[in-house]
Write a protein that holds these residues in place. Structure first.
Motif, mmCIF file in Angstrom:
data_model
loop_
_atom_site.group_PDB
_atom_site.id
_atom_site.type_symbol
_atom_site.label_atom_id
_atom_site.label_comp_id
_atom_site.label_asym_id
_atom_site.label_seq_id
_atom_site.Cartn_x
_atom_site.Cartn_y
_atom_site.Cartn_z
ATOM 1 N N HIS A 47 0.849 -1.202 0.000
ATOM 2 C CA HIS A 47 0.000 0.000 0.000
ATOM 3 C C HIS A 47 0.881 1.248 0.000
ATOM 4 C CE1 HIS A 47 -4.017 1.856 1.522
ATOM 5 N NE2 HIS A 47 -3.319 2.746 0.836
ATOM 6 N N LYS A 97 -8.378 -1.068 -6.263
ATOM 7 C CA LYS A 97 -8.849 -0.360 -5.081
ATOM 8 C C LYS A 97 -10.040 0.499 -5.458
ATOM 9 C CE LYS A 97 -7.621 2.669 -1.190
ATOM 10 N NZ LYS A 97 -6.682 3.624 -0.592
ATOM 11 N N PHE A 153 -12.710 3.541 -3.674
ATOM 12 C CA PHE A 153 -12.850 4.505 -2.587
ATOM 13 C C PHE A 153 -14.316 4.761 -2.297
ATOM 14 C CE2 PHE A 153 -8.604 5.487 -4.130
ATOM 15 C CZ PHE A 153 -7.912 5.835 -2.984
ATOM 16 N N HIS A 188 -11.424 1.384 0.531
ATOM 17 C CA HIS A 188 -11.212 2.482 1.492
ATOM 18 C C HIS A 188 -12.575 2.842 2.060
ATOM 19 C CE1 HIS A 188 -9.241 6.524 2.657
ATOM 20 N NE2 HIS A 188 -10.456 6.498 3.201
ATOM 21 N N HIS A 244 -6.286 0.044 5.597
ATOM 22 C CA HIS A 244 -5.985 1.056 6.631
ATOM 23 C C HIS A 244 -7.065 1.205 7.718
ATOM 24 C CE1 HIS A 244 -8.211 3.541 3.824
ATOM 25 N NE2 HIS A 244 -7.192 3.850 3.071
HETATM 26 ZN ZN ZN Z 1 -7.323 4.758 1.176
#
Ligand code: ZN
Ligand code: URP
Ligand code: ZN
Ligand code: ZN
Length: 472
Positions: A59, A152, A154, A184, A240
């Motif tokens: 990451h 990924k 978001f 995310h 995260h």
């Molecule tokens: Zn992120």
């Protein structure tokens, strides 16, 4: 057999075992694990050192545009140099799709940014910002076949976030193609609402970045992402994670039978929201999303590391310069926290922090350290066993760690492009004193051995997490 290099007398550590052995390296790969290997062009004495698989940081943000003319402090040269200094032999960076751009075009741009510049091996995750029928129906399936096996999405950031229906469509493509999706998780609408209220109250300082992105906004989005993945029936990675409540969502999803990977980062162990409230505007240096929380959240994240809620420990390296008018503290950001670019540097400090705070302080054993910083990254992102372990036939990506080396962190030591580290002055025990990538020594002491970049692009298989999962 005569080897190119032999590493003698080290304590070799994998995710499962610890043993004293020599390592014979031939043509960039590990060719022998035994005692008494002597025939080599180069002998490296590793007596008293730990011999670990090179770190894999899955990451890392490098050379991404951030809108408003804001520039990231690391390109692929400086970012991978800093990665090497911190004991990493591979980094997975993001290839950002612009709105209206095809994924192939985005990849062309990022391959050009990386080509010939990298000091360690690199690979790209695709960030999906424009999931059109063409992108999801045609491009992505072909790219997964070509080895771009992770994405990924978001749930936050204006211009990047996807709506739930778009996330579902993306997850559906992932299910059909065997790609792994990183999510995310923060609720953008809640954040926008809170920013509006802060504006009414005249609250614009950096510390309000944290109060407009509360734990509930992360927990809710984590729960929603997990629910969307359950509906589609596809594994995902929650990246995260900053606090206990989001961790509990992951635990519950696993109890329901979902295949979920969890990631946390050094900032959630080492920083708190109080760091955003420093003198002047220095708090801006700590602005990242999700924001650092409090002591209880730090303890929770340690517990998640110790108990296996988290599979991955990554840096989320996303560096900006503080002294740059187009960096961390630009004119707009001085007036309002919402314009401070999100992200902090950390690719060089990730491993030494977990080694010192985790292994040397007895919170985790060194095998767990290897799993969370290398092996699991290789397995989850389709590089195992070529990378992420010390075994016959694996790439000779090896970090020699001196557990007795004491280091006080300074920005200068880290050799990244940012002009600060959030961990200035932190005292650590243990340091990666030498790094080999495919058998070649890249760093020695705190220095790069050669300024010539020799990193390669790594194509990847499908994730171990999706390999056993039904497709169609
Ligand atoms: Zn992120
Ligand atoms: O604040 C952060 N984490 N910036 C990097 C982008 C992201 O969300 O990972
Ligand atoms: Zn829930
Ligand atoms: Zn990130």
């Amino acid at each position: 057999m005569r080897f190119d290099t032999v590493i003698r007398n080290g304590t070799v550590v994998t995710a499962s075992d610890t043993f004293v052995s020599d390592i014979g390296i031939k043509d960039g790969r590990i060719a022998a694990l035994a005692l008494g290997l002597t025939e080599a062009d180069e002998i490296i004495d590793a007596t008293g050192l730990f011999v670990l698989p090179g770190g894999i940081d899955s990451h890392v943000h490098l050379d991404q545009p951030s809108g408003d003319g804001i520039v990231m402090a690391d390109d692929f040269a400086s970012g991978t140099r800093s990665a090497a200094i911190g004991g990493n032999s591979t980094v997975l960076a993001f290839c950002m799709q612009e709105k209206g751009q095809s994924l192939r075009e985005a990849l062309k741009v990022y391959h050009e940014k990386a080509e010939g510049k990298c000091h360690v091996d690199v690979s790209f995750h695709l960030v999906i910002t424009d999931p059109t029928a063409e992108v999801l129906g045609q491009e992505l399936p072909a790219l997964v076949e070509d080895g771009y096996t992770s994405l990924k999405v978001f749930m936050t950031y204006e211009g990047l976030r996807l709506r739930d229906d778009e996330i579902l469509a993306t997850l559906d493509t992932a299910r059909r193609t065997g790609a792994l999706v990183m999510v995310h998780c923060e609720n953008e609408d809640a954040i926008r609402y809170l920013i509006g209220r802060h504006e009414e109250e005249g609250k614009f300082a950096p510390k309000y970045h944290a109060t407009t992105r509360p734990i509930a906004a992360e927990r809710e989005a984590t729960h929603r992402a997990l629910s969307l993945a359950e509906i589609v029936d596809v594994p995902i990675v929650i990246v995260h994670v900053s606090n206990r409540e989001a961790m509990e969502e992951i635990r519950r999803a696993r109890q329901r039978g979902q295949k979920i990977a969890g990631e946390t980062c050094p900032q959630y162990l080492m920083l708190t929201a109080d760091d955003l409230d420093l003198e002047g505007l220095d708090g801006a240096k700590f602005v990242c999303s999700p924001p650092p929380r409090d002591k209880a959240s730090q303890d929770a994240c340690w517990e998640g590391i110790e108990q296996g809620v988290f599979d991955l420990f990554s840096s989320d390296h996303c560096p900006f310069r503080f002294d740059d008018p187009e960096g961390k503290l630009n004119e707009k950001g001085k007036r309002h926290f919402r314009w401070i670019p999100n992200g902090i540097p950390g690719v060089a400090t990730r491993l030494p922090i977990l080694f010192s705070e985790g292994v040397m302080k007895g919170r985790i054993d060194i095998n767990r350290f290897v799993a969370m910083t290398s092996t699991n990254h290789a397995k989850l992102y389709g590089m195992y066993p070529q990378k992420g372990t010390i075994a016959i036939g694996s790439d000779a990506d090896i970090a020699l760690w001196d557990p007795e080396r004491r280091v006080t962190l300074t920005n200068e030591l880290l050799q990244h492009g940012a002009d600060y580290t959030p961990y200035e002055g932190l005292e650590l025990r243990g340091w990666p004193v030498r790094l080999l990538v495919r058998g070649q020594t890249i760093t020695e002491g705190h220095k790069l051995r050669s300024s010539e970049p020799s990193g390669r692009y790594q194509t990847r298989q499908r994730s171990k997490l999706v390999a056993a999962h039904p497709r169609s």
